[in-house]
Design an enzyme around this catalytic site. Structure first.
Site, short mmCIF file in Angstrom:
data_model
loop_
_atom_site.label_atom_id
_atom_site.label_comp_id
_atom_site.label_asym_id
_atom_site.label_seq_id
_atom_site.Cartn_x
_atom_site.Cartn_y
_atom_site.Cartn_z
N GLU A 159 6.51 -4.07 -19.39
CA GLU A 159 7.08 -2.88 -19.81
C GLU A 159 5.37 -2.71 -20.76
O GLU A 159 5.09 -3.16 -20.85
CB GLU A 159 8.15 -2.99 -21.30
CG GLU A 159 8.11 -3.23 -22.03
CD GLU A 159 9.27 -4.59 -22.83
OE1 GLU A 159 10.18 -3.73 -22.23
OE2 GLU A 159 8.93 -4.43 -24.28
N ASP B 43 4.78 -0.27 -31.86
CA ASP B 43 4.20 0.61 -30.35
C ASP B 43 3.17 1.69 -30.94
O ASP B 43 3.55 3.14 -30.55
CB ASP B 43 5.23 1.00 -30.05
CG ASP B 43 6.87 -0.06 -29.57
OD1 ASP B 43 6.43 -1.33 -28.78
OD2 ASP B 43 7.70 0.16 -29.38
#
Length: 723
Positions: free
Chosen positions: A212, A35
């Site tokens: 997401e 991420d």
């Protein structure tokens, strides 16, 4: 002309493509760095922030939002964690994890947003919230705020996925925060001017069960929402990918390239990044940046399919950080023109220019230094008395280029001189003048904090924009001017009154990639069954006697069975494909309705080795969404692993293709998925591979759930030689 030609040659030699890199770029400091967020600090370094995992195999200790630093975006060094082991936000329950950081430079300080997995104020174990902290530098020290910026959001007896924050500041200075995930969808809320609290009610921008990891940029009048789809963490079958939609407002509505809304049950999404058959799968949860030449790049994580776990199988997924070029083709972003993640050496970003000044020494490279002084890592003009001056680089400039500086004003104006043009931040305006021509644009406040001024010269056209000093794609003002005077010769810094400058550069302008990478195309028809009663060559695995050919279609009632897992009760209708490279296509009508839960009815194509080794491409009902999922099951480390990749949005009638290619380097079978809503415009998605010693057959499936009863209607199966 002679001066300009010499200057252009020098610029080419000093800032042209001369270095390369190879993925993963996190290899020097981490085995996994999931991420990744990225910013450029005021010190001229790039900083990346990762999710709280161990960095190395065998380490066994979670780093709480680890931070890495780089001068060139290629070689990275770990510089510490944002928070210590016991330093959780005051509202976090003990043992909470911190995920998916997002960092921005907002009005003179650094602001970090992150996911908190468990909030102490509620009893549920996964009551996610979005935390926020501030710091004076990219490495901290970070100070938690007393309350989350977005608290847990109840959903019946559970909580919506309040995860994966992404901040964006619009041209009018308004700040927004995007957040959310599969359970609940993606949302945007306005923030207070300091970025620490929400304003008003949030707006949903993408349907649940689809995406997401949102990220938003503004370009050419559009707001682009890029988000990751499918599963992030299924080890060797992780199918994560990045899809995009765009809108004319930061609150949407966002639609894909075909005009399909991201909020529709048959949810839209234009592919930006997909796995391509090399070592990398599960490519997603990204951030974006622009190098000194004006080229955009994407930092993201991926999984090496040969080494998918950090330590033991089915533990932490090993997700190193990758870097690849981000192109804009026909108004849409796409990584490497659609070629996907790189594994071989690639041209590196441009991070130094022919003029490249961080002001850590004297001003020997400049002329007209009276009134200019080197401070602590930047140069300052004046004392606020209104005196105007220009600091001229001893290097001339010419040709197409990009120049930029970080700028902080307490005087009247400051900016850049480029040949016969001047670009100034003056009060609440961005002003470009050249000869007698002048263009302006309104600029929101904040002159007393650092901002980035970037200027592009292409021929006689000069374009300027002002944005945040973190340089992340949210310009506050943009001006374009066709200059009546030459834009070559001198380069300098201009100030009237007190002004501070740092990170000054001039680099050769990048050449945009405008041609997309090749996609599979059908050639000669090799084999076909038009379901007119003459078809031959089919073989059943567990024959379904309710399937029948009638009226020119194969009508197959969707079975209440599945192939995923060990039950293996579903039927499969197979045929042997030709040798070599080919494309198999079908047209399937499946009325799954909209906006209702019909898990997991589906029908489509399959590449099949066995019940436990297959890839299926189906339009499918996943809760309230209708998607084209390209799923893969295979045996790994004593278990069966299953994961999905997402293709284009389906219609009631959807065309599907699997393009088969034998990799000449290793003999692997590569199957790339494609889908279409009209049989003409195709969206190509990811690639799943099979080992060279297998012989995958091709065929059809219709399974996943028998209620409510519905028939899958296949019009044909055609096999073409690939062009």
């Amino acid at each position: 002309m002679r001066i300009a030609a010499v200057a252009s040659l020098v610029l080419s030699l000093l800032s042209g493509p001369s270095s390369s890199y190879a993925n993963p770029v996190s290899a020097d400091f981490a085995d996994t760095f999931a991420d990744p967020a990225v910013i450029r600090g005021l010190d001229g370094y790039w900083y990346s922030y990762g999710t709280s995992d161990p960095l190395r195999e065998g380490e066994g200790r979670h780093h709480r939002l680890p931070i890495a630093r780089s001068s060139d975006l290629v070689e990275w060094t770990y510089v510490g964690d944002a928070f210590g082991e016991d330093n959780l936000p005051p509202y976090a329950a003990p043992g909470s994890l911190l995920w998916a950081p997002e960092v921005r430079y907002l009005d003179g300080r650094y602001v970090m947003y992150f996911t908190v997995t468990n909030t102490a104020s509620t009893p549920h174990p996964w009551d996610f919230s979005i935390g926020v902290a501030t710091a004076p530098s990219p490495t901290g020290p970070w100070t938690h705020q007393a309350a989350p910026v977005v608290p847990p959001r109840p959903a019946g007896d559970s909580y919506w996925n309040t995860i994966d924050p992404a901040q964006f500041t619009d041209a009018d200075g308004r700040k927004y925060l995007y957040f959310g995930g599969f359970f609940g969808g993606l949302w945007v809320t306005e923030l207070t001017p300091d970025g620490l609290r929400t304003v008003g009610q949030p707006t949903q921008v993408a349907i649940d069960n689809k995406s997401e990891g949102a990220y938003v940029v503004r370009r050419d009048g559009f707001y682009y929402l890029l988000a990751s789809s499918a599963n992030c963490c299924a080890g060797p079958t992780t199918g994560y990918s990045v899809l995009a939609g765009r809108a004319t407002s930061p609150r949407g509505p966002f639609v894909d390239r075909e005009g399909q809304p991201l909020l529709a049950s048959r949810a839209g999404g234009t592919p930006v990044l997909d796995q391509n058959g090399n070592r990398w799968i599960g490519t997603g949860h990204h951030s974006q940046l622009t190098d000194l030449s004006g080229q955009d790049w994407m930092l993201y994580h991926a999984i090496d399919r040969a080494d998918p776990f950090l330590d033991e199988p089915y533990g932490i997924n090993e997700r190193p950080m990758l870097l690849d070029r981000l192109d804009w083709i026909d108004g849409w972003p796409v990584v490497r023109a659609g070629a996907g993640p790189s594994e071989r050496p690639e041209q590196a970003p441009v991070t130094r220019g022919s003029v490249d000044e961080r002001f850590t020494g004297d001003l020997s490279g400049w002329r007209g230094t009276d009134g200019w002084t080197v401070q602590d890592g930047y140069v300052r003009h004046g004392t606020g008395n209104g005196t105007a001056a220009t600091l001229i680089s001893r290097r001339g400039i010419g040709g197409d280029l990009r120049a930029e500086t970080d700028l902080r004003l307490t005087g009247r104006s400051g900016g850049l001189r480029i040949g016969g043009a001047t670009v100034l931040v003056s009060g609440n305006e961005l002003v470009v003048t050249a000869g007698g021509a002048r263009r302006t644009a309104a600029l929101p406040g904040g002159a007393a904090t650092w901002r980035n001024l970037a200027v592009t010269v292409k021929g006689r056209t000069i374009s300027a924009q002002v944005g945040s000093a973190d340089r992340l794609g949210d310009p506050r003002a943009t001006v374009r001017l066709d200059s009546p005077v030459p834009l070559s010769g001198t380069f300098g810094l201009v100030a009237e009154g007190q002004a501070d400058f740092d990170n000054v550069s001039v680099a050769r302008l990048s050449t945009p990639v405008t041609r997309p990478a090749p996609v599979p195309r059908p050639g000669t028809l090799l084999d076909a069954d038009e379901f007119d009663g003459t078809g031959r060559g089919w073989q059943w695995v567990r024959e379904d006697t309710s399937a029948r050919v009638t009226g020119g279609v194969l009508r197959w009632p969707v079975q209440g069975a599945d192939l995923v897992g060990t039950a293996n009760a579903a039927s499969v209708l197979l045929r042997t494909p030709p040798e070599g490279d080919y494309i198999v296509e079908t047209k399937v009508t499946l009325d799954l309705g909209e906006d209702t839960v019909r898990n997991y009815q589906q029908a489509g194509l399959v590449a099949y080795v066995s019940d436990d080794d297959f890839a299926r491409l189906c339009q499918v009902a996943i809760w309230n969404t209708r998607q084209v999922e390209y799923g893969r099951e295979l045996p790994f480390a004593g278990r069966l692993s299953y994961g999905g990749n997402i293709a284009g949005p389906p219609a009631k009638t959807t065309w599907l293709r699997l393009a088969h290619r034998v990799d000449p380097a290793n003999g692997e079978h590569e199957f790339r998925a494609g889908s279409s809503r009209d049989g003409k415009t195709w969206t190509w998605a990811g690639v799943w591979t099979f080992p060279k010693d297998t012989a995958p057959r091709i065929g059809l499936v219709a399974h996943g759930g028998a209620q409510p009863a519905v028939d899958a209607e296949f019009d044909y199966v055609r096999v073409y030689r690939s062009k």
